[in-house]
Motif scaffolding. Structure first.
Motif, PDB file in Angstrom:
ATOM      1  N   THR A   6      -4.123  -6.018  17.323  1.00 20.33           N
ATOM      2  CA  THR A   6      -5.310  -5.173  17.229  1.00 20.33           C
ATOM      3  C   THR A   6      -4.898  -3.709  17.191  1.00 20.33           C
ATOM      4  OG1 THR A   6      -6.626  -6.810  18.408  1.00 20.33           O
ATOM      5  CG2 THR A   6      -7.504  -4.580  18.320  1.00 20.33           C
ATOM      6  N   ASP A   7      -3.969  -3.323  18.055  1.00 23.07           N
ATOM      7  CA  ASP A   7      -3.492  -1.937  18.057  1.00 23.07           C
ATOM      8  C   ASP A   7      -2.882  -1.573  16.713  1.00 23.07           C
ATOM      9  OD1 ASP A   7      -4.325  -1.572  20.666  1.00 23.07           O
ATOM     10  OD2 ASP A   7      -2.347  -1.940  21.530  1.00 23.07           O
ATOM     11  N   HIS A   8      -2.127  -2.506  16.120  1.00 22.52           N
ATOM     12  CA  HIS A   8      -1.528  -2.246  14.810  1.00 22.52           C
ATOM     13  C   HIS A   8      -2.615  -2.038  13.764  1.00 22.52           C
ATOM     14  CE1 HIS A   8       0.046  -3.460  10.843  1.00 22.52           C
ATOM     15  NE2 HIS A   8       1.049  -2.687  11.210  1.00 22.52           N
ATOM     16  N   ASP A   9      -3.642  -2.889  13.771  1.00 23.62           N
ATOM     17  CA  ASP A   9      -4.744  -2.742  12.818  1.00 23.62           C
ATOM     18  C   ASP A   9      -5.462  -1.412  13.010  1.00 23.62           C
ATOM     19  OD1 ASP A   9      -4.289  -5.172  11.535  1.00 23.62           O
ATOM     20  OD2 ASP A   9      -5.826  -6.258  12.680  1.00 23.62           O
ATOM     21  N   VAL A  10      -5.696  -1.022  14.258  1.00 21.31           N
ATOM     22  CA  VAL A  10      -6.362   0.251  14.538  1.00 21.31           C
ATOM     23  C   VAL A  10      -5.513   1.399  14.009  1.00 21.31           C
ATOM     24  CG1 VAL A  10      -7.028   1.854  16.385  1.00 21.31           C
ATOM     25  CG2 VAL A  10      -7.698  -0.558  16.519  1.00 21.31           C
ATOM     26  N   LEU A  13      -5.417   1.411  10.142  1.00 23.24           N
ATOM     27  CA  LEU A  13      -6.694   1.808   9.556  1.00 23.24           C
ATOM     28  C   LEU A  13      -6.966   3.298   9.773  1.00 23.24           C
ATOM     29  CD1 LEU A  13      -8.704   0.342   7.867  1.00 23.24           C
ATOM     30  CD2 LEU A  13      -9.977  -0.235   9.918  1.00 23.24           C
ATOM     31  N   LEU A  14      -6.647   3.812  10.954  1.00 24.49           N
ATOM     32  CA  LEU A  14      -6.810   5.249  11.190  1.00 24.49           C
ATOM     33  C   LEU A  14      -5.926   6.069  10.255  1.00 24.49           C
ATOM     34  CD1 LEU A  14      -7.091   5.619  15.058  1.00 24.49           C
ATOM     35  CD2 LEU A  14      -8.849   6.105  13.340  1.00 24.49           C
ATOM     36  N   ALA A  15      -4.692   5.646  10.091  1.00 25.78           N
ATOM     37  CA  ALA A  15      -3.791   6.365   9.192  1.00 25.78           C
ATOM     38  C   ALA A  15      -4.359   6.368   7.771  1.00 25.78           C
ATOM     39  CB  ALA A  15      -2.400   5.732   9.225  1.00 25.78           C
ATOM     40  N   PHE A  16      -4.884   5.231   7.344  1.00 23.30           N
ATOM     41  CA  PHE A  16      -5.465   5.124   6.010  1.00 23.30           C
ATOM     42  C   PHE A  16      -6.709   5.996   5.880  1.00 23.30           C
ATOM     43  CE2 PHE A  16      -8.319   2.599   3.091  1.00 23.30           C
ATOM     44  CZ  PHE A  16      -7.700   2.995   1.920  1.00 23.30           C
ATOM     45  N   LEU A  17      -7.615   5.908   6.838  1.00 22.26           N
ATOM     46  CA  LEU A  17      -8.844   6.702   6.785  1.00 22.26           C
ATOM     47  C   LEU A  17      -8.561   8.191   6.796  1.00 22.26           C
ATOM     48  CD1 LEU A  17     -11.001   4.630   9.295  1.00 22.26           C
ATOM     49  CD2 LEU A  17     -11.351   4.781   6.811  1.00 22.26           C
ATOM     50  N   SER A  41       6.319   4.330   4.759  1.00 20.02           N
ATOM     51  CA  SER A  41       6.393   4.700   6.175  1.00 20.02           C
ATOM     52  C   SER A  41       5.383   3.937   7.028  1.00 20.02           C
ATOM     53  CB  SER A  41       6.220   6.209   6.348  1.00 20.02           C
ATOM     54  OG  SER A  41       4.920   6.609   5.992  1.00 20.02           O
ATOM     55  N   ASN A  42       4.355   3.351   6.395  1.00 21.36           N
ATOM     56  CA  ASN A  42       3.354   2.569   7.129  1.00 21.36           C
ATOM     57  C   ASN A  42       3.517   1.067   6.927  1.00 21.36           C
ATOM     58  OD1 ASN A  42       1.211   4.352   8.559  1.00 21.36           O
ATOM     59  ND2 ASN A  42       1.726   5.430   6.676  1.00 21.36           N
ATOM     60  N   GLY A  43       4.635   0.662   6.333  1.00 21.73           N
ATOM     61  CA  GLY A  43       4.950  -0.757   6.219  1.00 21.73           C
ATOM     62  C   GLY A  43       4.131  -1.529   5.201  1.00 21.73           C
ATOM     63  N   ILE A  44       3.568  -0.851   4.220  1.00 18.16           N
ATOM     64  CA  ILE A  44       2.787  -1.528   3.178  1.00 18.16           C
ATOM     65  C   ILE A  44       3.764  -1.986   2.102  1.00 18.16           C
ATOM     66  CG2 ILE A  44       0.890  -1.337   1.529  1.00 18.16           C
ATOM     67  CD1 ILE A  44       0.113  -0.916   4.516  1.00 18.16           C
ATOM     68  N   ARG A  45       3.855  -3.293   1.901  1.00 18.08           N
ATOM     69  CA  ARG A  45       4.842  -3.858   0.978  1.00 18.08           C
ATOM     70  C   ARG A  45       4.206  -4.605  -0.187  1.00 18.08           C
ATOM     71  NH1 ARG A  45       7.785  -1.108   3.817  1.00 18.08           N
ATOM     72  NH2 ARG A  45       9.071  -1.784   5.534  1.00 18.08           N
ATOM     73  N   VAL A  46       2.962  -4.320  -0.484  1.00 19.94           N
ATOM     74  CA  VAL A  46       2.267  -4.969  -1.591  1.00 19.94           C
ATOM     75  C   VAL A  46       1.834  -3.898  -2.589  1.00 19.94           C
ATOM     76  CG1 VAL A  46       1.492  -7.003  -0.307  1.00 19.94           C
ATOM     77  CG2 VAL A  46       0.123  -4.926  -0.265  1.00 19.94           C
ATOM     78  N   PRO A  47       1.567  -4.288  -3.835  1.00 18.50           N
ATOM     79  CA  PRO A  47       1.218  -3.285  -4.847  1.00 18.50           C
ATOM     80  C   PRO A  47      -0.147  -2.649  -4.611  1.00 18.50           C
ATOM     81  CG  PRO A  47       1.050  -5.504  -5.753  1.00 18.50           C
ATOM     82  CD  PRO A  47       1.611  -5.643  -4.368  1.00 18.50           C
ATOM     83  N   GLY A  48      -0.283  -1.463  -5.162  1.00 22.54           N
ATOM     84  CA  GLY A  48      -1.556  -0.749  -5.106  1.00 22.54           C
ATOM     85  C   GLY A  48      -1.324   0.740  -5.100  1.00 22.54           C
ATOM     86  N   GLY A  49      -1.903   1.416  -6.069  1.00 25.14           N
ATOM     87  CA  GLY A  49      -1.758   2.856  -6.165  1.00 25.14           C
ATOM     88  C   GLY A  49      -2.967   3.578  -5.609  1.00 25.14           C
TER      89      GLY A  49
END
Length: 165
Positions: A6-10, A13-17, A41-49
């Motif tokens: 849950t902390d990771h999701d929070v 999501l905050l970093a993204f917002l 740096s946020n560990g996103i390893r899937v495609p998407g610009g």
């Protein structure tokens, strides 16, 4: 106390917002190289610009702001955005399995919604800030991203206004 996932999701999501900064007039999504660095740096390893995730970010921010400033609005007050999101059964457990960057953020938001934590996300009401924050107060009554900065500024401004009259 919330679970580590849950902390990771929070945090994610905050970093993204907050990839858009009103005070500095910057937006990570305006620069593809900056976005790539941010995702790594946020560990996103899937495609998407940036063009793929901007509608979701803006819709999530709008949904939070609408809920905060007009809580009686019916659903659909914020922009609607569709994101493909897979679900799988892994090890006998159903899980969300995002295949795109937008899916990663939506999956985090959905998990937090299911846990009853989505309404803890708020947008700072200070016009020069508009930072997204997570209200960890027991009664969910926090108003400002930071009482020392935005809250103090607003209270000082309100005091000066009252003192004029």
């Amino acid at each position: 106390m919330s679970a580590p996932d849950t902390d990771h999701d929070v945090d994610l999501l905050l970093a993204f917002l907050n990839t858009r900064d009103e005070e500095k007039h910057t937006d990570v999504l305006d620069d593809v190289d900056e976005w790539r660095l941010w995702t790594r740096s946020n560990g996103i390893r899937v495609p998407g610009g940036p063009a793929d995730v901007r509608p979701l970010r803006d819709a999530l921010r709008e949904a939070i702001a609408c809920r905060e400033h007009a809580p009686d609005l019916t659903s659909g007050a914020a922009s609607d955005v569709a994101v493909d999101l897979r679900a799988e059964v892994r090890g006998g457990v159903p899980v969300l399995a995002p295949t795109t960057a937008a899916g990663v953020f939506l999956a985090a938001a959905l998990r937090l919604t299911i846990l009853g934590e989505w309404d803890r996300f708020k947008i700072c009401p200070a016009r020069t800030c508009r930072w997204a924050f997570y209200d960890r107060s027991r009664n969910r009554s926090r108003s400002w991203c930071s009482m020392r900065v935005c809250g103090n500024r607003e209270k000082a401004r309100a005091f000066r206004e009252r003192a004029k009259t």
